[in-house]
Design a protein around this motif. Structure first.
Motif, PDB file in Angstrom:
ATOM      1  N   THR A  58       0.951  -1.212   0.076  1.00 41.43           N
ATOM      2  CA  THR A  58      -0.003   0.209   0.063  1.00 41.43           C
ATOM      3  C   THR A  58       0.873   1.119   0.108  1.00 41.43           C
ATOM      4  O   THR A  58       2.001   1.241   0.555  1.00 41.43           O
ATOM      5  N   TYR A  92     -10.032   8.178  -1.669  1.00 40.08           N
ATOM      6  CA  TYR A  92     -10.151   6.896  -1.844  1.00 40.08           C
ATOM      7  C   TYR A  92     -10.594   6.884  -3.328  1.00 40.08           C
ATOM      8  O   TYR A  92     -11.874   7.123  -3.564  1.00 40.08           O
ATOM      9  N   TYR A 117      -4.948   1.347  -1.940  1.00 40.27           N
ATOM     10  CA  TYR A 117      -5.512   0.141  -0.959  1.00 40.27           C
ATOM     11  C   TYR A 117      -5.579  -1.095  -1.626  1.00 40.27           C
ATOM     12  O   TYR A 117      -5.390  -1.213  -2.969  1.00 40.27           O
ATOM     13  N   ARG A 118      -5.601  -2.405  -0.795  1.00 35.72           N
ATOM     14  CA  ARG A 118      -5.568  -3.472  -1.634  1.00 35.72           C
ATOM     15  C   ARG A 118      -7.072  -3.711  -2.366  1.00 35.72           C
ATOM     16  O   ARG A 118      -8.089  -3.222  -1.607  1.00 35.72           O
ATOM     17  N   ALA A 163      -9.782  -3.035   2.350  1.00 37.50           N
ATOM     18  CA  ALA A 163      -9.678  -1.527   2.170  1.00 37.50           C
ATOM     19  C   ALA A 163      -9.851  -0.814   3.172  1.00 37.50           C
ATOM     20  O   ALA A 163      -9.267   0.207   3.186  1.00 37.50           O
ATOM     21  N   ASP A 204      -6.802  -0.784   5.413  1.00 40.64           N
ATOM     22  CA  ASP A 204      -5.711   0.050   4.620  1.00 40.64           C
ATOM     23  C   ASP A 204      -6.057   1.652   4.835  1.00 40.64           C
ATOM     24  O   ASP A 204      -4.989   2.534   4.955  1.00 40.64           O
ATOM     25  N   SER A 205      -7.083   1.865   4.699  1.00 38.26           N
ATOM     26  CA  SER A 205      -7.622   3.274   4.602  1.00 38.26           C
ATOM     27  C   SER A 205      -7.375   4.320   6.050  1.00 38.26           C
ATOM     28  O   SER A 205      -7.059   5.303   6.123  1.00 38.26           O
TER      29      SER A 205
END
Length: 340
Positions: free
Chosen positions: A78, A103, A138-139, A149, A152-153
């Protein structure tokens, strides 16, 4: 009930029935439409090369906003692309700018922070709103299904607060942070916001002031009138949204899961915290988007929870128009500036 009301209701029921029949008879292959292949091991082969743009960190180039890529979590692959308005490069240390954490969209399964479609938007966003923008890579699902996600965020927020990168430390006012996302990114911004609201002390000095959700991607098991009316929409037909949910939601849950339907169980408890924190929220939508009824439902939920929310809805249009049409992008920029 008047004759006009009866006729209107009958026409609405007919259109819904016709849409259901059309959808049932649809021969669309969503995998083919998206140019993707689902492999036996659960990964996707993405056949369609989406145009990408490199970052532009060189201050001698005539770009409205400089940009560069920084790693967030090497083990998860990431990273973030940071955008700095070109004319803010030589600001005094006292001239801090708001921070927008962005995002990208893509149904949780496509696109990147480097995709030209979103890169160009973030350049304009930084320049027009005089903000530092951090666009999060993100993934993607199905390799990493939700809540990957979301995780990751939120991790990106913790990374921002500890980063010693000068574009952040020198230029960002950490007390004015907004989470923004488009389509699936709008869903991510919302869910990241719920999680961040529950750990406000852990992300200090970062202070989130609001959410900007651009045509956020939400769903449910029961079709809405706009989904049925636009079931065969060329931009976002139902077979494609169904596939995106099937590939991104945790295995074994349906579209009435909390990740896809924010209204289940009366809404998340964290909305009470968002109300207490005084966050300002905006939801953008257009009548030509199959998701528009979901977006209106979200606005009603936030209003019911006494969250400060503005619904910005427009006639016509299509899904993705606020990113792809500069005149519609400007509506987002204008609202962001009013939040500042």
């Amino acid at each position: 009930m008047s004759l006009h009301s009866v006729l209107t209701t009958l026409l609405s029921l007919y259109l819904i029935h016709a849409s259901i029949v059309e959808l049932a008879n649809s021969s669309m292959d969503p995998y083919k439409a998206l140019n993707i292949i689902l492999n036996p091991n659960g990964t996707l082969t993405r056949l369609n090369p989406i145009p990408q743009s490199p970052p532009s960190p060189d201050p001698t180039l005539p770009t409205p906003a400089l940009s560069k890529d920084l790693t967030i979590n090497q083990s998860k692959h990431t990273w973030a692309r940071i955008y700095l308005p070109h004319n803010a490069l030589h600001n005094s240390p006292n001239s801090k700018l708001p921070l927008i954490v962005f995002y990208h969209g893509g149904g949780f399964i496509l696109y990147s922070a480097a995709s030209t479609y979103f890169h160009d938007f973030c350049v304009s966003l930084a320049n027009n709103t005089r903000s530092v923008v951090v666009s999060v890579e993100y993934r993607l699902a199905p390799e990493h299904r939700l809540p990957a996600a979301f995780e990751d965020s939120v991790e990106a927020l913790h990374w921002i607060k500890t980063s010693n990168d000068p574009w952040l430390t020198r230029h960002v006012d950490y007390s004015r942070c907004y989470l923004m996302g488009e389509s699936a990114g709008g869903n991510i911004a919302y869910n990241a916001g719920l999680r961040a609201a529950a750990e406000v002390h852990q992300i200090k000095p970062l202070q989130i002031r609001g959410l900007v959700l651009i045509q956020p991607f939400f769903g449910g098991t029961k079709r809405t009138p706009s989904e049925l009316r636009l079931a065969e929409d060329k931009t976002l037909p139902l077979p494609i949204t169904d596939l995106m949910w099937n590939l991104s939601l945790p295995v074994g849950v349906d579209r009435d899961y909390e990740y896809s339907n924010p209204t289940v169980k009366g809404g998340a408890k964290a909305l009470d915290q968002i109300r207490l924190l005084g966050w300002r929220c905006a939801v953008f939508g257009v009548e030509g988007d199959p998701l528009v009824d979901r977006e209106r439902e979200l606005v009603k939920l936030l209003e019911h929870k006494s969250v400060h929310v503005v619904g910005q809805f427009y006639e016509g249009g299509r899904h993705g128009i606020f990113i792809g049409d500069p005149s519609m992008s400007q509506k987002v920029f204008d609202l962001v500036k009013s939040f500042h």
